[in-house]
Design an enzyme around this catalytic site. Structure first.
Site, mmCIF file in Angstrom:
data_model
loop_
_atom_site.group_PDB
_atom_site.id
_atom_site.type_symbol
_atom_site.label_atom_id
_atom_site.label_comp_id
_atom_site.label_asym_id
_atom_site.label_seq_id
_atom_site.Cartn_x
_atom_site.Cartn_y
_atom_site.Cartn_z
ATOM 1 N N HIS A 100 110.202 -13.365 92.978
ATOM 2 C CA HIS A 100 109.443 -13.951 94.086
ATOM 3 C C HIS A 100 109.918 -15.395 94.194
ATOM 4 C CE1 HIS A 100 106.535 -11.009 92.377
ATOM 5 N NE2 HIS A 100 106.111 -10.850 93.609
ATOM 6 N N ASP A 103 108.319 -17.623 91.638
ATOM 7 C CA ASP A 103 108.680 -17.452 90.213
ATOM 8 C C ASP A 103 109.848 -18.368 89.883
ATOM 9 O OD1 ASP A 103 107.117 -15.124 90.501
ATOM 10 O OD2 ASP A 103 108.893 -13.855 90.729
ATOM 11 N N HIS A 270 101.273 1.818 90.150
ATOM 12 C CA HIS A 270 100.577 1.859 91.441
ATOM 13 C C HIS A 270 100.279 3.303 91.826
ATOM 14 C CE1 HIS A 270 102.343 -2.306 92.756
ATOM 15 N NE2 HIS A 270 101.695 -2.349 91.605
HETATM 16 C C1 XLS Z 1 102.022 -6.367 91.834
HETATM 17 C C2 XLS Z 1 103.311 -6.005 92.379
HETATM 18 C C3 XLS Z 1 104.348 -7.104 92.453
HETATM 19 C C4 XLS Z 1 105.491 -6.644 93.325
HETATM 20 C C5 XLS Z 1 106.262 -7.696 93.987
HETATM 21 O O1 XLS Z 1 101.182 -5.523 91.543
HETATM 22 O O2 XLS Z 1 103.767 -4.916 91.620
HETATM 23 O O3 XLS Z 1 104.755 -7.439 91.177
HETATM 24 O O4 XLS Z 1 106.389 -5.837 92.611
HETATM 25 O O5 XLS Z 1 105.460 -8.528 94.745
HETATM 26 CA CA CA Z 2 105.609 -4.167 91.349
HETATM 27 CA CA CA Z 3 102.454 -4.014 88.944
#
Ligand code: XLS
Ligand code: CA
Ligand code: CA
Length: 439
Positions: A100, A103, A270
């Protein structure tokens, strides 16, 4: 350049009988599996956020790991972080990274200053890329941490917030192009809502699509030829996030005509939060021709949040790599470790133990997935299970020849379905175990 991990040697493949924790047991980068080297099949990437920035803080306590990288100020920290990241990639033999914007370089007082400092840190990365040949897998903008994004970025009720998100995305795209990245990710961290009592959902979704279209148009205009990705996630931090799962995202992208530029970046944990398996999410993307990239981690089935653990579950890595091989492998995408060592694994050496565990888990998964496919028993079973669609009434349905009246006549003439066959789940699970444990 000073070494940050002087006690860690270069990590080599030593084979499955090795007891050396600082070695690969299954990941042999140059070995050919399913027509490509393991390195090409797996395309491992380091994630800047968890690896270089995450200090192990949680809502009950501060960080346990020092990720200051011996710096005395933010700028120095950003530069040192680059050196440390390249040392990790070099020692582990990882060719790619993803990031990001924030980061790489944090937020400063104004957007202009943040951009200027980001440019400086990116120059250090470019320099290291020239020396090492390491590549950018994808870039993204952090449009969820700053307080202005409290109610979303592209889906904020406030047009000024949308403008700031757009500005950050423009800059992140420029940086991604500068680093030679072949991917750009949208993860809708706060793109969702807490209650419909205060939300115009229709406008928010239209605006999200507008932001993505603006990003595509600008990205293409500055020479970005790679894939845009959406990374589905159902919840956390927002109660209801719009990019719930693969199927929802595909519907959204098609509705707004974004499906030619966007693919999916699927994250294992996720999928768990969306009450799907990792394989399900990958299959939905593959079937839609929109499989792009992978955030590899695992969740904890007893915890309801995004734990981002390094993957060690071989069933998951196997079925993931089965889908990747069936999709024809990665093109612009790859496999990044959106994972972090546990809070108690606080020593810098734990970064290496974690990556070795994750890389070996995926290497083993790749080996077994290839065996599952070449063994053929599972694929043959599936082909056989659907054999009735190859001829007769099944083929007539697929070709469009059979209408409802023809199907009714067929059913009336038959009287009853003649042959039902068992789905044989237990037998297939046993075949899978047999293939896995006789490797
Ligand atoms: C957070 C996300 C993030 C994405 C990129 O849950 O996984 O890390 O991969 O923004
Ligand atoms: Ca992610
Ligand atoms: Ca994640």
């Amino acid at each position: 350049m000073s070494e940050f991990f002087s006690s860690i040697p270069k990590i080599n493949y030593e084979g499955k009988s090795s007891k050396n924790p600082l070695s690969f047991k299954f990941y042999n980068p140059e070995e050919v599996i399913a027509g490509k080297t393991m390195k090409e099949q797996l395309k491992f990437a380091l994630s800047w956020w968890h690896t270089m920035c995450g200090e192990g803080a949680d809502m009950f306590g501060r960080g346990t790991t020092d990720k200051n990288w011996n710096a005395s100020n933010n700028e120095e920290r950003s530069a040192n972080k680059v050196c440390a990241a390249f040392e990790i990639m070099d020692k582990l033999g990882i060719d790619y990274f993803c990031f990001h914007d924030r980061d790489v370089s944090p937020d400063y007082a104004t957007l202009a200053e943040s951009n200027e400092k980001l440019d400086k840190a990116v120059d250090v990365i470019v320099d290291m890329q020239k020396k090492t040949g390491k590549k950018c897998l994808w870039g993204t903008a952090n449009n969820f941490s700053h307080p202005r994004y409290m109610s979303g970025a592209g889906t904020s009720p406030n047009a000024d917030v949308f403008a700031f998100a757009a500005a950050q995305i423009k800059k992140a795209l420029e940086v991604t192009v500068k680093l030679g990245g072949n991917g750009y990710v949208f993860w809708g961290g706060r793109e969702g809502y807490e209650t419909l009592l205060n939300t115009n959902m229709g406008l928010e979704l239209d605006n999200m699509a507008r932001l993505m279209r603006l990003a595509v148009n600008y990205g293409r205009s500055i020479g970005f030829k790679g894939d845009f990705y959406v990374e589905p996630k159902p919840k956390e931090p927002t109660k209801h996030q719009y990019d719930v799962d693969s199927a929802t995202v595909i519907g959204f992208l098609r509705k707004y005509g974004l499906d030619k530029d966007f693919k999916l970046n699927i994250e294992a944990n996720h999928a768990t939060l969306a009450m799907h398996t990792f394989q399900h999410e990958l299959r939905v993307a593959r079937d839609a021709g929109m499989f792009g990239s992978i955030d590899a981690n695992q969740g904890d089935m007893l915890l309801g949040w995004d734990t981002d653990q390094f993957p060690t579950n071989i069933y998951d890595t196997t079925l993931c790599m089965y889908e990747v091989l069936k999709a024809g492998g990665f093109t612009n995408g790859g496999l990044n470790f959106d994972s972090k060592a546990r809070r108690g694994s606080f020593e810098l050496a734990d970064i290496f133990y974690s990556y070795i565990a994750g890389m070996d888990a995926f290497a083993l998964g790749l080996r077994i997935a290839d065996k599952l496919i070449t063994d053929g028993r599972i694929d043959d079973f599936v082909t056989q299970r659907y054999a009735s669609w190859q001829s007769g009434i099944g083929a007539d349905v697929i070709s469009g020849k059979a209408d409802l009246a023809a199907l009714e006549k067929y059913a009336l003439d038959k009287g009853e379905v003649s042959t039902l066959t068992s789905s044989r789940q237990e037998m297939l699970e046993d075949i899978m175990n047999n293939i896995m444990f006789t490797l």
